[in-house]
Design a protein around this motif. Structure first.
Motif, mmCIF file in Angstrom:
data_model
loop_
_atom_site.group_PDB
_atom_site.id
_atom_site.type_symbol
_atom_site.label_atom_id
_atom_site.label_comp_id
_atom_site.label_asym_id
_atom_site.label_seq_id
_atom_site.Cartn_x
_atom_site.Cartn_y
_atom_site.Cartn_z
ATOM 1 N N PRO A 131 -53.469 81.852 9.483
ATOM 2 C CA PRO A 131 -54.222 81.707 10.721
ATOM 3 C C PRO A 131 -53.590 82.523 11.842
ATOM 4 O O PRO A 131 -52.375 82.719 11.882
ATOM 5 N N GLU A 189 -53.623 82.110 17.725
ATOM 6 C CA GLU A 189 -54.506 81.258 18.513
ATOM 7 C C GLU A 189 -55.007 80.054 17.721
ATOM 8 O O GLU A 189 -55.420 79.050 18.293
ATOM 9 N N THR A 190 -55.006 80.150 16.402
ATOM 10 C CA THR A 190 -55.537 79.061 15.579
ATOM 11 C C THR A 190 -54.474 78.454 14.676
ATOM 12 O O THR A 190 -54.772 77.812 13.690
ATOM 13 N N TYR A 224 -58.112 75.082 8.620
ATOM 14 C CA TYR A 224 -58.028 76.497 8.956
ATOM 15 C C TYR A 224 -58.558 77.392 7.845
ATOM 16 O O TYR A 224 -58.298 78.588 7.827
ATOM 17 N N GLU A 261 -61.608 79.474 6.241
ATOM 18 C CA GLU A 261 -62.599 80.285 6.940
ATOM 19 C C GLU A 261 -63.968 79.609 6.991
ATOM 20 O O GLU A 261 -64.403 78.992 6.013
ATOM 21 N N ARG A 279 -58.443 70.414 18.084
ATOM 22 C CA ARG A 279 -58.183 71.862 18.124
ATOM 23 C C ARG A 279 -59.009 72.567 17.047
ATOM 24 O O ARG A 279 -59.650 73.591 17.306
ATOM 25 N N VAL A 280 -58.990 72.008 15.857
ATOM 26 C CA VAL A 280 -59.790 72.581 14.778
ATOM 27 C C VAL A 280 -61.279 72.471 15.085
ATOM 28 O O VAL A 280 -62.065 73.382 14.829
ATOM 29 N N SER A 340 -62.727 72.754 17.779
ATOM 30 C CA SER A 340 -63.158 73.718 18.790
ATOM 31 C C SER A 340 -63.311 75.128 18.222
ATOM 32 O O SER A 340 -63.709 76.041 18.957
ATOM 33 N N ARG A 341 -63.022 75.314 16.938
ATOM 34 C CA ARG A 341 -63.192 76.635 16.329
ATOM 35 C C ARG A 341 -64.666 77.043 16.368
ATOM 36 O O ARG A 341 -65.553 76.209 16.157
ATOM 37 N N TYR A 368 -67.514 75.497 14.006
ATOM 38 C CA TYR A 368 -67.128 74.236 13.372
ATOM 39 C C TYR A 368 -68.155 73.119 13.554
ATOM 40 O O TYR A 368 -68.340 72.313 12.629
#
Length: 289
Positions: free
Chosen positions: A2, A5-6, A77, A79, A201-202, A204-205, A208
């Motif tokens: 990742p 930023e991720t 994380y 894809e 956090r994930v 906000s990808r 998602y």
């Protein structure tokens, strides 16, 4: 790996992150954590979580096993591929990629919730690679997480609603997520704030919310996957939390479907046993390493 930023904010001592590249345009890169030494053991996480769901379990078993904790397709994380399916067969294909691309043999498959269903169906597909299956709180019954609480029913109902569903899926206040996850725990204190922050956090990808909605829409395919359970040739251990969202009738149905399977009910535990009672799972796994 990742990008900066991720990058996940939770680090599990002794683990390292790795990736499996896609084989074509319809697949995405899969991310997994690896730790330990010994026979391979693959961990498959629950609905709306990721490999870090097993943060407390991995250190307890990594001296007996080489542990692979997978981020299921589009989750954590791994894809996000626009338009990808998140029905059971598509998610199972991601698990099978891990086993075949890494050429894992004599594997112990351990899944919780949705991951438990995938552990069983993967074992049915790849009997030559799977040594044992530990299925924790199989997510294969009507209602699923909506049985957790009134709030969960309202949120999941909103996510699945025509028209407004994609909008609702993209709005995830921290207090609501915390409350829904606590509904899967007998011990509410087992949900740590840094883990909730990591899940947000994930969440906000880009893309998602569509994944989250598709995963909830996939519940019928997880229920249908129960028909594959009797095909599993490896020994099976069914584990349920006493306070799991499944009803006694749901558990009894799986016991009847798998009459030779071992069965353990964890007193006082809810749906997320890996969070609140990792010691129970570790003892069960290490006893047969």
């Amino acid at each position: 790996m990742p990008s900066q930023e991720t990058r996940p904010t939770i680090h599990i001592p002794g683990t390292a992150g790795h990736e499996i590249p896609p084989r074509g345009t319809r697949e995405g890169t899969l991310r997994y954590l690896k730790a330990g030494t010994g026979a391979p053991l693959v961990l498959l996480h629950t609905v709306r979580t990721q490999a870090e769901h097993f943060r407390s379990l991995i250190p307890l078993i990594s001296d007996r096993y080489t542990v692979y904790a997978l981020d299921l397709p589009g989750m954590g994380y791994s894809e996000i591929v626009p338009g990808a399916s998140y029905d059971e067969p598509a998610m199972r294909a991601g698990v099978e990629r891990l086993l075949t691309e890494l050429d894992l043999q004599d594997v112990t498959l351990v899944g919780e919730s949705m991951g438990a269903v995938l552990a069983l169906t993967t074992a049915a597909d790849l009997p030559e690679r799977v040594r044992r299956v530990v299925a924790v709180n199989t997510y294969d019954f009507r209602g699923g997480i909506a049985r957790s609480s009134l709030l969960a029913r309202l949120v999941v109902g909103g996510v699945l609603a025509p028209g407004v569903g994609p909008v609702v899926a993209g709005v995830e206040p921290k207090p609501a997520l915390r409350k829904i996850l606590q509904g899967g725990l007998g011990d509410k204190a087992a949900l740590h704030e840094d883990y909730v922050d990591e899940l947000l956090r994930v969440g906000s990808r880009p893309g998602y919310p569509a994944v989250a909605r598709a995963v909830y829409q996939a519940l019928p395919s997880l229920i249908a996957a129960r028909s594959r359970y009797p095909e599993v040739k490896a020994p099976i251990h069914l584990v349920y939390g006493e306070k799991d969202w499944s009803r006694p009738s749901d558990r009894r149905a799986n016991k009847e479907l798998l009459p030779t399977a071992d069965f353990t009910q964890v007193r006082g535990a809810g749906h997320f046993i890996a969070l609140e009672r990792p010691d129970v799972l570790a003892d069960l796994l290490n006893a047969r390493a």
